[in-house]
Enzyme design. Structure first.
Site, PDB file in Angstrom:
ATOM      1  N   GLU B  56       0.862  -1.177   0.000  1.00  0.00           N
ATOM      2  CA  GLU B  56       0.000   0.000   0.000  1.00  0.00           C
ATOM      3  C   GLU B  56       0.897   1.225   0.000  1.00  0.00           C
ATOM      4  O   GLU B  56       1.739   1.380   0.889  1.00  0.00           O
ATOM      5  CB  GLU B  56      -0.844   0.060   1.276  1.00  0.00           C
ATOM      6  CG  GLU B  56      -1.855  -1.032   1.431  1.00  0.00           C
ATOM      7  CD  GLU B  56      -2.531  -0.949   2.806  1.00  0.00           C
ATOM      8  OE1 GLU B  56      -3.173  -1.940   3.176  1.00  0.00           O
ATOM      9  OE2 GLU B  56      -2.403   0.089   3.500  1.00  0.00           O
ATOM     10  N   ASP B  67      -4.738   8.811  10.923  1.00  0.00           N
ATOM     11  CA  ASP B  67      -3.366   8.394  11.189  1.00  0.00           C
ATOM     12  C   ASP B  67      -2.803   8.917  12.502  1.00  0.00           C
ATOM     13  O   ASP B  67      -3.088  10.036  12.918  1.00  0.00           O
ATOM     14  CB  ASP B  67      -2.459   8.845  10.033  1.00  0.00           C
ATOM     15  CG  ASP B  67      -2.692   7.998   8.795  1.00  0.00           C
ATOM     16  OD1 ASP B  67      -2.536   6.769   8.891  1.00  0.00           O
ATOM     17  OD2 ASP B  67      -3.073   8.558   7.747  1.00  0.00           O
ATOM     18  N   TYR B 182     -10.551  -4.724   4.556  1.00  0.00           N
ATOM     19  CA  TYR B 182      -9.531  -4.190   5.449  1.00  0.00           C
ATOM     20  C   TYR B 182     -10.156  -4.079   6.826  1.00  0.00           C
ATOM     21  O   TYR B 182     -11.002  -3.233   7.054  1.00  0.00           O
ATOM     22  CB  TYR B 182      -9.078  -2.825   4.933  1.00  0.00           C
ATOM     23  CG  TYR B 182      -7.816  -2.280   5.564  1.00  0.00           C
ATOM     24  CD1 TYR B 182      -7.638  -2.259   6.942  1.00  0.00           C
ATOM     25  CD2 TYR B 182      -6.791  -1.765   4.780  1.00  0.00           C
ATOM     26  CE1 TYR B 182      -6.499  -1.757   7.506  1.00  0.00           C
ATOM     27  CE2 TYR B 182      -5.632  -1.245   5.340  1.00  0.00           C
ATOM     28  CZ  TYR B 182      -5.498  -1.249   6.703  1.00  0.00           C
ATOM     29  OH  TYR B 182      -4.355  -0.739   7.275  1.00  0.00           O
TER      30      TYR B 182
END
Lengths: 413, 269
Positions: B56, B67, B182
């Protein structure tokens, strides 16, 4: 100026949180369930007379509502033209309209059984309001604030701490409101089980823009009634500054179906042409629809879709996006948006202090500056209603240092 | 379109190969352009040699709300060096030209895609040899346009699922999913944690009930020991922040970690 009725807007947002093409819920999957929980809890609370009564009681006995509507005679005389009325949100407890939203959401947090509240703040007014409500309701409070904002709004940092809140400085990105929201969202993504995110403006993912509008719409409702009582008529124009846009949407909402021109004032910073501003609508080159903080709205960005840095003398307007309903109101032509530069806001700040004995927040000074432009173009029988969204105590140190800087420059020059 | 299915197929093949080896696929995340674009160009072929099954490439964004600190810093650094979404796509074309064959997926936030133009961006990705996209701030409710564009161009739009995603919603997400699911291993942002989240086995089992696609666990998995644990449950394990941290030390450090991870994830017979 043309005015369109806003019939369709009354039913907005739709079920997905959209106002036309703007709004929605652009968040990581982890935040979907907490937002669903929040939307359901809010709908339930709204339908509960007990909740509404408690909120109304606190707004009255604790926050000091209704706030006065004041005819600024000397300011009017100075401008020459339409009469200028000020809606005195600066007189609400904690010194700004932010308390309206914080009380409503604070009660909701308690009702949802959350023990901890987190918030973001730019100018510090929302942080202070949240810290205040948490003290009132016995909730733990953490406020995220960009370190650049902590420097220019130092008194509010101390106030939040005095009220028992933990202030966490955010050093990422531009170190302003935008980055504080990033950090609050990150916190919430892992803390939602016991933590309520008390967002302070009419932005973010659905249901925040709706909830904040509802909780701030007392501003416009009161002002409308007060003006009808005082003048027997509605204003011709209603003016408010627009950062995220909560005080503006709170003012505008009550007038949505009235023949009243709605004017939102963005931060023009050092001038649109310099690129150093926060005018999302005012800069056609960089202000385009985009997605930030969970909502699709106008966003200052570069050609690659990176969020642009913004500049404003007022921390509360220093934000690259704008609440989605404002994008919608602009698109349908129901409200118009303009910008006022730092120097114009500063001049209005001084003027209001000198001729009315009212020191406005630098944010609100933008709205006053716009009123000073509009009033002379109108008939003396006309009425301009200005939302004086906050008071300027928090800005004094910053403003004095600017004045000193200007004096030094003049002396050196 | 015949050419268009390449992305999805390449991803499916990578998971199938790992499964045939009786192991979980090792998915490595790198922030493109960090510490430099040249470094990324060197690192990806090295990852392939060291045993990564899928890579990725993070497209840096100014406001990466999903994040943690490590990837935030890397994104900021990559942006400072002038890394743009177009440059990231060109990078994939360069990697393909250099012979990289493993599946390459771009992971990035929605606004840069919007600013580029959804259709144009997806077309450029396909032409460059990108196999799929992961957009962490785009839940399925908002993904209509990108879903349509990626479908038309044969790219996988890989959805994220979280531990707090209700079963019914999970089923709905799985229904439209392509490539792999995911599975965000824990609430919160990316970045190392001391231990894996509780209840992972039940969570993975829930996802299994909802989907026949491969399941990859990511977020908060950093050490070989954690990767080994996760690999016992899922079909793939995503390692991000730990790699990004090593990327600053140089390719040898990254290669060492990847080999360690591969060894740790090998299943004992």
């Amino acid at each position: 100026m043309q005015m369109k009725p806003m019939v369709e807007a009354c039913t907005l947002p739709d079920a997905r949180g959209y106002y036309g093409a703007y709004g929605g819920r652009f968040v990581p999957e982890t935040l979907i369930a907490p937002l669903e929980e929040l939307a359901a809890a809010y709908a339930e609370a709204q339908a509960d007379a007990g909740f509404r009564v408690e909120l109304a009681h606190l707004l009255h006995t604790y926050a000091g509502r209704p706030t006065p509507l004041y005819l600024a005679r000397r300011l009017t005389a100075h401008a020459g033209g339409a009469r200028i009325y000020l809606k005195r949100e600066d007189l609400a407890h904690t010194g700004a309209h932010k308390i309206n939203n914080a009380l409503g959401q604070g009660l909701l947090a308690r009702r949802m059984g959350k023990r901890r509240v987190i918030a973001e703040t730019g100018a510090g007014q929302h942080g202070v309001a949240t810290a205040t409500v948490c003290a009132l309701l016995g909730l733990e409070c953490t406020v995220y604030m960009g370190t650049a904002d902590m420097a220019r709004q130092a008194p509010n940092v101390e106030r939040m701490r005095l009220l028992g809140a933990e202030v966490r400085g955010v050093d990422g990105g531009s170190r302003t409101l935008k980055d504080a929201i990033n950090e609050a969202l990150r916190d919430w993504a892992s803390s939602y089980e016991d933590t309520y995110y008390l967002l302070g403006s009419a932005l973010g993912p659905h249901p925040y823009p709706l909830m904040v509008r509802d909780l701030q719409s007392c501003i416009g409702r009161e002002a409308r009634d007060q003006l009808l009582a005082a003048e027997g008529r509605l204003p011709d124009v209603a003016v408010a500054c627009v950062g995220g846009g909560s005080n503006a949407i709170g003012l505008f909402h009550a007038f949505r179906d009235d023949p009243v021109v709605l004017v939102g004032v963005e931060a023009g910073g050092q001038g649109i042409e310099t690129g150093r501003h926060a005018a999302r609508f005012g800069d056609p080159r960089r202000g385009r629809p985009g997605v930030l903080h969970g909502t699709r709205s106008y966003l200052l960005q570069d050609e690659h879709g990176q969020v642009a840095e913004t500049f404003s003398i007022s921390a509360g307007l220093d934000y690259p996006a704008v609440g989605p309903e404002h994008a919608y109101l602009r698109e349908i032509g129901r409200a118009r948006y303009t910008s006022v530069r730092d120097d114009e806001a500063l001049a209005a700040f001084r003027l209001l202090a000198r001729v009315e004995g009212i020191i406005p927040a630098l944010e609100s000074a933008h709205a006053v500056a716009e009123a000073l432009k509009l009033a002379p173009t109108m008939d003396p029988g006309g009425i301009v209603l200005v939302n004086l969204s906050g008071r300027g105590d928090k800005d004094l140190a910053h403003v004095f240092s600017l004045f000193r800087g200007a004096q030094r420059e003049a002396a050196d020059g | 379109m015949a050419e268009g299915v390449t992305g999805e197929r390449r991803i499916a093949a990578a998971f199938a190969t790992a499964a045939a080896d009786r192991r979980a696929a090792l998915v490595i995340y790198l922030t493109a352009g960090w510490p430099s674009l040249e470094a990324t160009l060197t690192l990806v072929p090295m990852l392939e040699r060291a045993g990564a099954d899928l890579v990725e490439l993070g497209v840096p964004f100014s406001d990466p709300i999903a994040d943690g600190p490590i990837i935030q810093r890397a994104s900021y650094g990559a942006l400072q060096q002038g890394t743009t979404p177009r440059r990231c796509v060109e990078l994939v074309a360069q990697l393909r030209a250099g012979g990289v064959r493993l599946p390459l997926v771009l992971m990035g936030y929605y606004n840069p895609i919007l600013a580029w133009g959804v259709g144009d961006c997806v077309r450029a990705c396909r032409e460059a040899g990108v196999d799929g996209l992961i957009v962490p701030d785009l839940p399925p409710e908002e993904a209509g346009e990108l879903d349509g564009a990626t479908r038309a161009d044969g790219l996988a739009l890989i959805p994220l699922v979280a531990p707090n995603t209700p079963q019914e919603r999970l089923a709905g997400i799985a229904e439209g999913a392509r490539g792999f699911l995911y599975l965000v291993s824990r609430p919160g942002t990316t970045g190392p944690r001391d231990r894996l989240a509780d209840g992972l086995a039940d969570y993975v089992a829930r996802a299994r009930r909802a989907s026949r696609l491969p399941l990859a666990l990511g977020f908060g998995i950093s050490s070989p020991a954690q990767a080994r644990q996760a690999a016992r449950l899922a079909d793939g394990v995503v390692i991000g922040s730990a790699i990004v941290e090593q990327a600053v030390q140089g390719p040898e450090a990254v290669e060492g970690l990847v080999r360690e991870l591969r060894t740790a994830m090998a299943r004992e017979e």
